[in-house]
Design a protein around this motif. Structure first.
Motif, PDB file in Angstrom:
ATOM      1  N   ASP A   1     106.178 -79.214  73.959  1.00 37.60           N
ATOM      2  CA  ASP A   1     106.321 -78.932  75.015  1.00 37.60           C
ATOM      3  C   ASP A   1     105.489 -78.102  76.346  1.00 37.60           C
ATOM      4  OD1 ASP A   1     107.052 -76.034  74.794  1.00 37.60           O
ATOM      5  OD2 ASP A   1     109.055 -76.259  75.282  1.00 37.60           O
ATOM      6  N   GLU A   2     105.565 -77.983  77.476  1.00 35.68           N
ATOM      7  CA  GLU A   2     104.469 -77.389  78.114  1.00 35.68           C
ATOM      8  C   GLU A   2     103.963 -76.368  77.266  1.00 35.68           C
ATOM      9  OE1 GLU A   2     105.999 -77.946  81.634  1.00 35.68           O
ATOM     10  OE2 GLU A   2     107.124 -75.423  81.712  1.00 35.68           O
ATOM     11  N   ARG A   3     104.743 -74.762  77.237  1.00 38.56           N
ATOM     12  CA  ARG A   3     104.811 -73.767  76.891  1.00 38.56           C
ATOM     13  C   ARG A   3     104.128 -73.314  75.661  1.00 38.56           C
ATOM     14  NH1 ARG A   3     108.324 -71.189  73.393  1.00 38.56           N
ATOM     15  NH2 ARG A   3     107.747 -68.953  73.158  1.00 38.56           N
ATOM     16  N   GLU A   4     104.369 -74.579  74.610  1.00 34.38           N
ATOM     17  CA  GLU A   4     104.045 -74.743  73.083  1.00 34.38           C
ATOM     18  C   GLU A   4     102.516 -74.934  73.662  1.00 34.38           C
ATOM     19  OE1 GLU A   4     107.143 -76.346  70.228  1.00 34.38           O
ATOM     20  OE2 GLU A   4     107.008 -77.253  71.525  1.00 34.38           O
TER      21      GLU A   4
ATOM     22  N   ARG B   1     107.228 -75.548  64.933  1.00 30.03           N
ATOM     23  CA  ARG B   1     105.615 -75.153  64.941  1.00 30.03           C
ATOM     24  C   ARG B   1     105.894 -74.314  64.392  1.00 30.03           C
ATOM     25  NH1 ARG B   1     106.130 -80.025  67.745  1.00 30.03           N
ATOM     26  NH2 ARG B   1     107.482 -78.570  69.239  1.00 30.03           N
TER      27      ARG B   1
ATOM     28  N   ALA C   1     113.036 -68.105  76.559  1.00 28.19           N
ATOM     29  CA  ALA C   1     111.409 -67.630  77.066  1.00 28.19           C
ATOM     30  C   ALA C   1     111.995 -67.485  78.824  1.00 28.19           C
ATOM     31  CB  ALA C   1     110.247 -67.816  76.320  1.00 28.19           C
TER      32      ALA C   1
ATOM     33  N   LEU D   1     110.115 -64.529  79.683  1.00 31.06           N
ATOM     34  CA  LEU D   1     108.971 -64.215  79.761  1.00 31.06           C
ATOM     35  C   LEU D   1     107.903 -66.187  79.892  1.00 31.06           C
ATOM     36  CD1 LEU D   1     110.066 -62.901  76.123  1.00 31.06           C
ATOM     37  CD2 LEU D   1     109.208 -62.092  77.684  1.00 31.06           C
ATOM     38  N   TYR D   2     108.484 -66.467  79.921  1.00 27.73           N
ATOM     39  CA  TYR D   2     107.594 -67.577  80.662  1.00 27.73           C
ATOM     40  C   TYR D   2     108.021 -68.481  82.083  1.00 27.73           C
ATOM     41  CZ  TYR D   2     106.226 -71.902  80.558  1.00 27.73           C
ATOM     42  OH  TYR D   2     105.134 -73.142  80.831  1.00 27.73           O
TER      43      TYR D   2
ATOM     44  N   MET E   1     113.044 -69.186  64.439  1.00 30.68           N
ATOM     45  CA  MET E   1     111.354 -70.194  64.606  1.00 30.68           C
ATOM     46  C   MET E   1     111.527 -70.842  64.709  1.00 30.68           C
ATOM     47  SD  MET E   1     108.840 -68.986  61.487  1.00 30.68           S
ATOM     48  CE  MET E   1     108.665 -67.061  61.855  1.00 30.68           C
ATOM     49  N   SER E   2     110.833 -71.418  65.823  1.00 36.04           N
ATOM     50  CA  SER E   2     110.589 -73.249  65.762  1.00 36.04           C
ATOM     51  C   SER E   2     109.727 -73.870  64.877  1.00 36.04           C
ATOM     52  CB  SER E   2     109.572 -72.952  67.361  1.00 36.04           C
ATOM     53  OG  SER E   2     108.386 -73.071  66.995  1.00 36.04           O
TER      54      SER E   2
ATOM     55  N   GLY F   1     113.953 -81.615  78.067  1.00 36.70           N
ATOM     56  CA  GLY F   1     113.037 -81.610  77.271  1.00 36.70           C
ATOM     57  C   GLY F   1     111.932 -80.587  77.406  1.00 36.70           C
ATOM     58  N   VAL F   2     112.274 -79.507  76.862  1.00 35.95           N
ATOM     59  CA  VAL F   2     111.426 -78.663  76.433  1.00 35.95           C
ATOM     60  C   VAL F   2     112.466 -77.754  75.000  1.00 35.95           C
ATOM     61  CG1 VAL F   2     110.548 -77.950  78.355  1.00 35.95           C
ATOM     62  CG2 VAL F   2     112.957 -76.774  77.708  1.00 35.95           C
ATOM     63  N   THR F   3     111.627 -77.449  74.478  1.00 34.03           N
ATOM     64  CA  THR F   3     112.588 -76.785  72.520  1.00 34.03           C
ATOM     65  C   THR F   3     113.532 -75.865  72.910  1.00 34.03           C
ATOM     66  OG1 THR F   3     110.684 -74.480  72.368  1.00 34.03           O
ATOM     67  CG2 THR F   3     110.478 -76.823  71.548  1.00 34.03           C
ATOM     68  N   ARG F   4     114.450 -75.476  72.080  1.00 40.65           N
ATOM     69  CA  ARG F   4     115.138 -73.829  72.661  1.00 40.65           C
ATOM     70  C   ARG F   4     114.331 -72.758  72.480  1.00 40.65           C
ATOM     71  NH1 ARG F   4     117.192 -70.119  69.754  1.00 40.65           N
ATOM     72  NH2 ARG F   4     115.516 -70.288  68.619  1.00 40.65           N
ATOM     73  N   GLN F   5     112.992 -72.694  72.071  1.00 45.27           N
ATOM     74  CA  GLN F   5     112.469 -71.334  72.318  1.00 45.27           C
ATOM     75  C   GLN F   5     111.690 -70.940  73.693  1.00 45.27           C
ATOM     76  OE1 GLN F   5     112.355 -73.978  69.922  1.00 45.27           O
ATOM     77  NE2 GLN F   5     112.743 -72.695  68.117  1.00 45.27           N
ATOM     78  N   THR F   6     111.172 -72.633  74.580  1.00 42.72           N
ATOM     79  CA  THR F   6     111.789 -72.561  75.602  1.00 42.72           C
ATOM     80  C   THR F   6     112.014 -72.114  76.596  1.00 42.72           C
ATOM     81  OG1 THR F   6     108.863 -73.931  74.962  1.00 42.72           O
ATOM     82  CG2 THR F   6     110.112 -73.728  77.476  1.00 42.72           C
TER      83      THR F   6
ATOM     84  N   GLY G   1     106.305 -64.871  70.726  1.00 41.82           N
ATOM     85  CA  GLY G   1     106.848 -63.029  71.084  1.00 41.82           C
ATOM     86  C   GLY G   1     107.065 -62.621  72.010  1.00 41.82           C
ATOM     87  N   VAL G   2     105.824 -63.480  72.895  1.00 42.47           N
ATOM     88  CA  VAL G   2     105.868 -62.708  73.842  1.00 42.47           C
ATOM     89  C   VAL G   2     105.549 -63.314  74.991  1.00 42.47           C
ATOM     90  CG1 VAL G   2     104.516 -60.633  72.501  1.00 42.47           C
ATOM     91  CG2 VAL G   2     103.175 -62.586  73.681  1.00 42.47           C
ATOM     92  N   ALA G   3     104.847 -64.318  74.764  1.00 40.77           N
ATOM     93  CA  ALA G   3     105.530 -65.101  76.013  1.00 40.77           C
ATOM     94  C   ALA G   3     106.348 -66.461  76.016  1.00 40.77           C
ATOM     95  CB  ALA G   3     103.650 -65.893  76.320  1.00 40.77           C
TER      96      ALA G   3
ATOM     97  N   GLN H   1     114.958 -79.009  64.363  1.00 37.20           N
ATOM     98  CA  GLN H   1     115.228 -78.765  65.257  1.00 37.20           C
ATOM     99  C   GLN H   1     113.832 -78.900  65.804  1.00 37.20           C
ATOM    100  OE1 GLN H   1     117.110 -75.379  66.360  1.00 37.20           O
ATOM    101  NE2 GLN H   1     119.182 -76.487  67.506  1.00 37.20           N
ATOM    102  N   ASP H   2     113.492 -79.390  66.798  1.00 35.79           N
ATOM    103  CA  ASP H   2     111.832 -79.423  67.765  1.00 35.79           C
ATOM    104  C   ASP H   2     110.873 -79.765  66.793  1.00 35.79           C
ATOM    105  OD1 ASP H   2     113.288 -77.711  69.285  1.00 35.79           O
ATOM    106  OD2 ASP H   2     112.913 -75.781  68.237  1.00 35.79           O
TER     107      ASP H   2
END
Lengths: 68, 138
Positions: free
Chosen positions: B74-77, B4, A35, A40-41, B1-2, A27-32, B136-138, B68-69
């Protein structure tokens, strides 16, 4: 880089999963996922539990503290 | 790149395009000594609706070409969005104080309104830009 290390990349690759597939499963994105793998996260406890359940292990098998 | 991030970039482009035009026209009118409130209001309405229209078009195109996405954040976004909003808040606060100060300096109502509008635009740019860069940093 954050002080909490993890084995997410190793376990994901061992199962032949892409970051997108793992993200969709928990349930999270590929970017997460990316990270988290790059330290990084630090995910929430909920996502950490989802990851651990997905890999069939405990949270402390997946994450470990490497800070001072 | 996502998904969003792409949406945020289209919003930045829309803001720069429409408000760039608006403030260039406002500056030109200011330098020419024009005080037409109705014309200024018309330009402002055009800028606001133009940004909304461009954002809608941009979001639609991104949704078509980015599969995608597209679900909820999600929580990080959500965390990145909150951090970007925190930065934008300070820009907005500073701009609001600048608008208030320009009122005390006896600038025209139109100039005060433009300072306030500039603060809103800069805060929005910081919000969208911060969201893109923080990826890019978190």
């Amino acid at each position: 880089m954050l002080p909490i290390a993890n084995d997410v990349r190793e376990r994901r690759e061992a199962r032949g999963l892409s970051q997108s597939e793992l993200g969709a499963a928990i349930g999270v994105t590929r970017q997460t996922v990316a990270a988290i793998e790059r330290r990084l996260y630090s995910p929430s406890l909920e996502v950490a539990f989802r990851l651990a359940r997905h890999f069939g292990c405990g949270i402390d098998d997946l994450f470990r503290w490497e800070g001072g | 790149m996502s998904f969003r991030q792409k949406i945020a970039l289209t919003s930045i482009a829309a803001l720069l395009l429409m408000y760039g035009w608006y403030f260039a026209e406002a500056w030109r009118a200011h330098e020419a000594g024009e005080v037409g409130v109705a014309a200024s209001l018309g330009r402002a309405v055009l800028a606001v609706t133009g940004v909304a229209a461009l954002q809608a078009i941009g979001a639609t195109l991104v949704a078509i070409f980015s599969r995608q996405d597209r679900g909820p954040m999600d929580e990080r976004e959500r965390l990145l969005s909150a951090r970007a909003q925190q930065g934008a808040y300070w820009v907005l606060l500073t701009g609001a104080l600048a608008a208030a100060a320009s009122g005390f300096l006896r600038l025209s109502a139109l100039d005060v309104a433009n300072v306030a509008l500039l603060a809103v635009v800069l805060a929005e740019l910081v919000r969208y830009g911060g969201y893109v860069l923080l990826h890019g940093v978190a």
